[in-house]
Design an enzyme around this catalytic site. Sequence first.
Site, PDB file in Angstrom:
ATOM      1  N   ASP A 139       0.847  -1.197   0.000  1.00 14.78           N
ATOM      2  CA  ASP A 139       0.000   0.000   0.000  1.00 14.78           C
ATOM      3  C   ASP A 139       0.886   1.251   0.000  1.00 14.78           C
ATOM      4  O   ASP A 139       1.893   1.310   0.711  1.00 14.78           O
ATOM      5  CB  ASP A 139      -0.887  -0.038   1.255  1.00 14.78           C
ATOM      6  CG  ASP A 139      -1.983   0.994   1.197  1.00 14.78           C
ATOM      7  OD1 ASP A 139      -3.051   0.670   0.655  1.00 14.78           O
ATOM      8  OD2 ASP A 139      -1.745   2.120   1.680  1.00 14.78           O
ATOM      9  N   ASN A 147      -2.740  13.023  -2.989  1.00 17.90           N
ATOM     10  CA  ASN A 147      -3.912  13.525  -3.714  1.00 17.90           C
ATOM     11  C   ASN A 147      -4.300  14.922  -3.236  1.00 17.90           C
ATOM     12  O   ASN A 147      -4.569  15.817  -4.046  1.00 17.90           O
ATOM     13  CB  ASN A 147      -5.098  12.578  -3.511  1.00 17.90           C
ATOM     14  CG  ASN A 147      -5.102  11.444  -4.521  1.00 17.90           C
ATOM     15  OD1 ASN A 147      -4.572  11.588  -5.621  1.00 17.90           O
ATOM     16  ND2 ASN A 147      -5.676  10.319  -4.142  1.00 17.90           N
ATOM     17  N   HIS A 152      -5.543  15.014  -7.852  1.00 15.11           N
ATOM     18  CA  HIS A 152      -5.790  13.619  -8.228  1.00 15.11           C
ATOM     19  C   HIS A 152      -5.026  13.186  -9.470  1.00 15.11           C
ATOM     20  O   HIS A 152      -4.658  12.016  -9.606  1.00 15.11           O
ATOM     21  CB  HIS A 152      -7.292  13.392  -8.432  1.00 15.11           C
ATOM     22  CG  HIS A 152      -8.027  13.290  -7.127  1.00 15.11           C
ATOM     23  ND1 HIS A 152      -8.073  12.131  -6.401  1.00 15.11           N
ATOM     24  CD2 HIS A 152      -8.700  14.221  -6.409  1.00 15.11           C
ATOM     25  CE1 HIS A 152      -8.764  12.341  -5.295  1.00 15.11           C
ATOM     26  NE2 HIS A 152      -9.145  13.612  -5.269  1.00 15.11           N
ATOM     27  N   ASP A 156      -2.870   9.932  -9.727  1.00 14.70           N
ATOM     28  CA  ASP A 156      -2.977   8.905 -10.776  1.00 14.70           C
ATOM     29  C   ASP A 156      -1.615   8.620 -11.401  1.00 14.70           C
ATOM     30  O   ASP A 156      -1.271   7.459 -11.684  1.00 14.70           O
ATOM     31  CB  ASP A 156      -3.953   9.365 -11.867  1.00 14.70           C
ATOM     32  CG  ASP A 156      -5.405   9.231 -11.402  1.00 14.70           C
ATOM     33  OD1 ASP A 156      -5.623   8.654 -10.311  1.00 14.70           O
ATOM     34  OD2 ASP A 156      -6.301   9.719 -12.127  1.00 14.70           O
ATOM     35  N   GLU A 182      -5.082   2.397  -3.570  1.00 15.89           N
ATOM     36  CA  GLU A 182      -3.616   2.483  -3.682  1.00 15.89           C
ATOM     37  C   GLU A 182      -2.978   1.196  -3.158  1.00 15.89           C
ATOM     38  O   GLU A 182      -1.843   1.184  -2.728  1.00 15.89           O
ATOM     39  CB  GLU A 182      -3.089   3.717  -2.939  1.00 15.89           C
ATOM     40  CG  GLU A 182      -3.269   3.702  -1.428  1.00 15.89           C
ATOM     41  CD  GLU A 182      -4.560   4.380  -0.941  1.00 15.89           C
ATOM     42  OE1 GLU A 182      -5.555   4.380  -1.710  1.00 15.89           O
ATOM     43  OE2 GLU A 182      -4.563   4.893   0.187  1.00 15.89           O
TER      44      GLU A 182
END
Lengths: 270, 126
Positions: A139, A147, A152, A156, A182
Site C-alpha cells: 500500500d 492527492n 488527483h 494517478d 492504492e
Amino acid sequence: MADMQELEVDIDGLLADPAWQGHPLHHALGVLMERHRDLLRQLERITHIADRYQGAEHERGMSYCQRYEKQLHQLERLLRISDRYQQIMRRQHEELRQQSTHDPLTGLYNRRYMQRRLHEEALKLGRHQDQLFSVVLADIDHFKAVNDTFGHNTGDAVLMEVARRFVLNIRKYDVCGRWGGEEFLLLLPSTTEAQAYRVCENLRRVISETQYRGTDGQSLAVSMSFGYGSCRAVEDLENTLKKADSALYDAKRTGRNRVSPVIEDEVGTI
Amino acid sequence: MQDIHLPGTTSTPSIQTDWQSGRVSLCGDSYPEDAFEFFEPLLNWINGYVAISESPLILELSLLYINTSSIRMLMDLFDDMESAHRAGKKVSLIWYYDAENERVAELAEEFREDCTFPFVVLKRQS
C-alpha cells in the site's frame, strides 16, 4: 459444291434436249435426278434442325455459366463481409476481455481477475503440496496526502509509475494486480517466506528511490508498506491473505516504508 | 400494401415502412434464427412498392452486427433495388453508423460495391 451445281446444270440441259427424248437412259436419269434433289432437301432440313439445337444448347450453357458466375461472385462477397464481421466481433471481444480483467489506469490486473487467479492458484496448491505459495499486499504510504497536496491527476500519475515499477521488478511467473485504491496484490507461486521477503524488500527500496513527477512537473517521493504471508495448503490461502493484510497493517503501524514481518536473518544480506 | 411496424429485439432489428413517404428503416442488430423468414415480408414490401408506387424509395439502415444469413438477405435486397434502379425507378440508401463503430462504415462500403444506385454511408451526429 460448285462441281455438283455444274453437273446438275449439265444434266438438266441433257434432259431438256429434244435430241435425247425417248433415249432408254433419259427416263432413268430423270428419276435419279429427282431422288437426288429430294435427298438434298432432306439433308438441308436436318442440318438446319441440328444447327438450331446446337444454338439452343449453347445459349442454355451460357446462361448457366452466367448464373454460376453471378452466384460465385455473390458467395465471394458474402464470405468477405462475413469474415470482416467476425474480425470486428473478435476485436470487440478482446477489448471487453481486457476491460473485464484489467485496471484501466495502471494496466495491471484488476481485483476481479486477481480473485479468480487466487482461486486457480489455490487449486494448483492442491496438486503441489510440497511447494510454498506467497501473497503480498502493498500500500502506498500517505497516498491521501499526495492527492490532497498535488491533486488527483498527480495521484494517478504516481499510481501508474508505481505499477510500472512493480511490473519491471517482479519475476515473470509472479502476478501483480491493483487490489484497491492504492493497494496492490502480488501472487508469488513457488515462493518461500524468505524469498517473498526479498521480493518485497526489493520493491520497497525501488519505490522509495524513484523520483515521481506530478502533472505540473514537480517531483515528489513516495514510499510503500508491505505485508506478506505464505502457505502450503489450499485451505490456508484465505487465511494467508488475511495474514498478509494484518502484516501490512502492522507495517503501517510501526512506521511505514517497511516490510512486515521482517525476517531477521535475511536483513543483513540485503 | 400494409406497412410494417416491427419492434426490434436483442437479436433482430426494428423494421418500419411508410408507403406514403417511401421510407423504410432498419435499426439494431440482426441475428434472426431464420433470416429468410424474417426478411421475406420486407423484401416483398419493397418489391411491391417499386412495382406499384411512382414515388422514390429511401432505405435507411442503422445496423450494427449482422449474421451471415442476414448479410445474404441484404445482398438480395440490394440486388432488387439495383434492378429497380436500372429499370428507371428512384431508389436510394443511407447507411448510418456511430462514431465509436467506424468499422461498420468499412462493411457498408463492401455492401456498396455492386450498387450503382445512390448509396451513402453516413456518420451519425451524436
